[in-house]
Design a protein around this motif. Structure first.
Motif, short mmCIF file in Angstrom:
data_model
loop_
_atom_site.label_atom_id
_atom_site.label_comp_id
_atom_site.label_asym_id
_atom_site.label_seq_id
_atom_site.Cartn_x
_atom_site.Cartn_y
_atom_site.Cartn_z
N ASN A 1 -56.05 54.09 0.60
CA ASN A 1 -55.34 53.15 -0.27
C ASN A 1 -55.81 51.71 -0.12
OD1 ASN A 1 -53.28 54.91 -1.62
ND2 ASN A 1 -52.95 55.44 0.52
N GLY A 2 -56.90 51.49 0.60
CA GLY A 2 -57.47 50.15 0.72
C GLY A 2 -56.61 49.18 1.51
N ILE A 3 -55.83 49.69 2.44
CA ILE A 3 -54.97 48.84 3.27
C ILE A 3 -55.72 48.55 4.57
CG2 ILE A 3 -52.79 48.70 4.53
CD1 ILE A 3 -51.69 50.72 2.43
N VAL A 4 -55.74 47.28 4.98
CA VAL A 4 -56.42 46.91 6.21
C VAL A 4 -55.36 46.49 7.23
CG1 VAL A 4 -58.12 45.39 7.28
CG2 VAL A 4 -58.41 46.13 4.91
N PRO A 5 -55.04 47.36 8.19
CA PRO A 5 -54.04 47.00 9.20
C PRO A 5 -54.60 46.00 10.20
CG PRO A 5 -54.87 49.19 9.63
CD PRO A 5 -55.52 48.71 8.37
N LYS A 6 -53.69 45.38 10.93
CA LYS A 6 -54.08 44.43 11.96
C LYS A 6 -54.93 45.18 12.99
CE LYS A 6 -52.06 41.85 15.75
NZ LYS A 6 -50.86 41.68 16.52
N PRO A 7 -56.07 44.61 13.40
CA PRO A 7 -56.90 45.31 14.39
C PRO A 7 -56.22 45.34 15.75
CG PRO A 7 -57.82 43.15 13.89
CD PRO A 7 -56.66 43.35 12.97
N ALA A 8 -56.50 46.39 16.52
CA ALA A 8 -55.97 46.48 17.88
C ALA A 8 -56.58 45.37 18.71
CB ALA A 8 -56.29 47.84 18.47
N ASN A 9 -55.84 44.86 19.65
CA ASN A 9 -56.32 43.74 20.46
C ASN A 9 -57.08 44.26 21.67
OD1 ASN A 9 -56.73 41.18 21.37
ND2 ASN A 9 -54.72 40.94 22.27
N HIS A 10 -58.27 44.77 21.43
CA HIS A 10 -59.11 45.21 22.54
C HIS A 10 -59.86 44.01 23.06
CE1 HIS A 10 -58.31 49.40 21.82
NE2 HIS A 10 -58.66 49.27 20.56
N THR A 11 -59.70 43.71 24.33
CA THR A 11 -60.34 42.52 24.88
C THR A 11 -61.85 42.59 24.81
OG1 THR A 11 -60.21 43.48 27.08
CG2 THR A 11 -58.42 42.01 26.44
N ALA A 12 -62.42 43.79 24.86
CA ALA A 12 -63.86 43.91 24.81
C ALA A 12 -64.42 43.48 23.45
CB ALA A 12 -64.29 45.34 25.10
N PHE A 13 -63.62 43.62 22.37
CA PHE A 13 -64.11 43.31 21.04
C PHE A 13 -63.59 41.99 20.50
CE2 PHE A 13 -63.91 47.98 21.31
CZ PHE A 13 -65.27 48.20 21.29
N ASN A 14 -62.51 41.48 21.05
CA ASN A 14 -61.90 40.28 20.49
C ASN A 14 -62.00 39.08 21.42
OD1 ASN A 14 -61.17 41.66 18.22
ND2 ASN A 14 -59.17 42.23 19.00
N LYS A 15 -63.08 38.99 22.17
CA LYS A 15 -63.26 37.82 23.03
C LYS A 15 -63.54 36.61 22.15
CE LYS A 15 -64.88 40.26 27.04
NZ LYS A 15 -65.98 40.56 27.91
N PRO A 16 -63.04 35.45 22.55
CA PRO A 16 -63.33 34.27 21.74
C PRO A 16 -64.84 34.02 21.72
CG PRO A 16 -61.96 33.71 23.65
CD PRO A 16 -62.19 35.17 23.67
N SER B 1 -48.68 60.50 13.20
CA SER B 1 -49.80 60.33 14.13
C SER B 1 -50.63 59.12 13.69
CB SER B 1 -50.69 61.57 14.15
OG SER B 1 -51.45 61.65 12.97
N PRO B 2 -51.29 58.44 14.63
CA PRO B 2 -52.13 57.30 14.27
C PRO B 2 -53.24 57.69 13.30
CG PRO B 2 -51.72 57.28 16.62
CD PRO B 2 -51.17 58.57 16.09
N VAL C 1 -54.26 55.95 9.74
CA VAL C 1 -55.62 55.45 9.48
C VAL C 1 -56.14 56.04 8.17
CG1 VAL C 1 -58.01 55.53 10.29
CG2 VAL C 1 -56.19 55.00 11.89
N LYS C 2 -55.99 57.36 7.99
CA LYS C 2 -56.47 58.00 6.76
C LYS C 2 -55.75 57.45 5.53
CE LYS C 2 -57.37 62.31 9.10
NZ LYS C 2 -56.82 63.65 9.33
N TYR C 3 -54.43 57.27 5.62
CA TYR C 3 -53.66 56.73 4.50
C TYR C 3 -54.16 55.32 4.15
CZ TYR C 3 -49.92 55.02 1.58
OH TYR C 3 -49.23 54.48 0.54
N CYS C 4 -54.37 54.50 5.17
CA CYS C 4 -54.82 53.13 4.94
C CYS C 4 -56.20 53.11 4.29
CB CYS C 4 -54.83 52.35 6.24
SG CYS C 4 -53.19 51.96 6.87
N LYS C 5 -57.10 53.97 4.75
CA LYS C 5 -58.45 54.01 4.17
C LYS C 5 -58.40 54.45 2.72
CE LYS C 5 -61.27 54.76 8.25
NZ LYS C 5 -62.13 55.70 9.00
#
Length: 169
Positions: free
Chosen positions: A90-105, A79-80, A84-88
């Motif tokens: 272990n200090g792993i930072v995955p690529k952020p999701a490409n949400h257009t609302a948050f990643n506008k230039p 499950s996602p 997320v819990k495993y990454c947190k």
């Protein structure tokens, strides 16, 4: 009339070894309380979370550079939320999701028009969505109308609103 709890099914111990509590609830059409009681009566251990194998740990570290948590989860069959819990942990930072609302230039301040500055001030002041749109309300960076909350307004109406609120002189 007394309400007696349902009795322990004959095949419960066998089924509980291969299913988690949610699956048992669905299979027996029973409540969480009933499933917990049956587990205690039968003395069985239900399926617990499956720890990550060394291969999965390495794969998460590798995939985190180029994939989102949802993509990693799909690849590993997890499950996602687990990813997320495993990454947190272990200090792993995955690529952020490409949400257009948050990643506008980001627009440079020097290139922002007076209208864009008014819109951002108004959005911060009123805490509502303010963006350019077409006359029918579809978002457009080159639109000549402004969506203010749920209302479509002209440039003049926005300027007047900013004047009334003291955001421009």
């Amino acid at each position: 009339m007394t309400n007696t709890p349902p009795p322990l099914p004959a095949d419960f111990a066998e089924m509980a070894e291969n299913m988690n509590r949610d699956q048992l609830k669905a299979h027996y059409h029973a409540s969480s309380w009933t499933i917990r009681r049956w587990i205690g009566e039968a003395g069985v251990v239900t399926v617990q979370r499956v720890p990550f194998t060394e291969d999965e740990k390495d794969m998460v570290k590798r995939l985190a550079k180029t994939r989102t948590t949802r993509q990693i989860a799909t690849h590993l069959g997890r499950s996602p939320g687990t990813i997320v819990k495993y990454c947190k942990r272990n200090g792993i930072v995955p690529k952020p999701a490409n949400h257009t609302a948050f990643n506008k230039p980001a627009m440079k301040v020097a290139k922002r028009s007076k209208l864009d500055l008014m819109m951002s001030d108004l959005a911060g002041h009123d805490r509502c969505a303010v963006y350019r749109c077409t006359a029918d309300g579809k978002p457009s960076a080159k639109g000549n109308m402004i969506m203010y909350g749920r209302a479509i307004k002209s440039r003049e109406q926005i300027e007047e609103k900013c004047r009334r609120k003291g955001l421009i002189a």
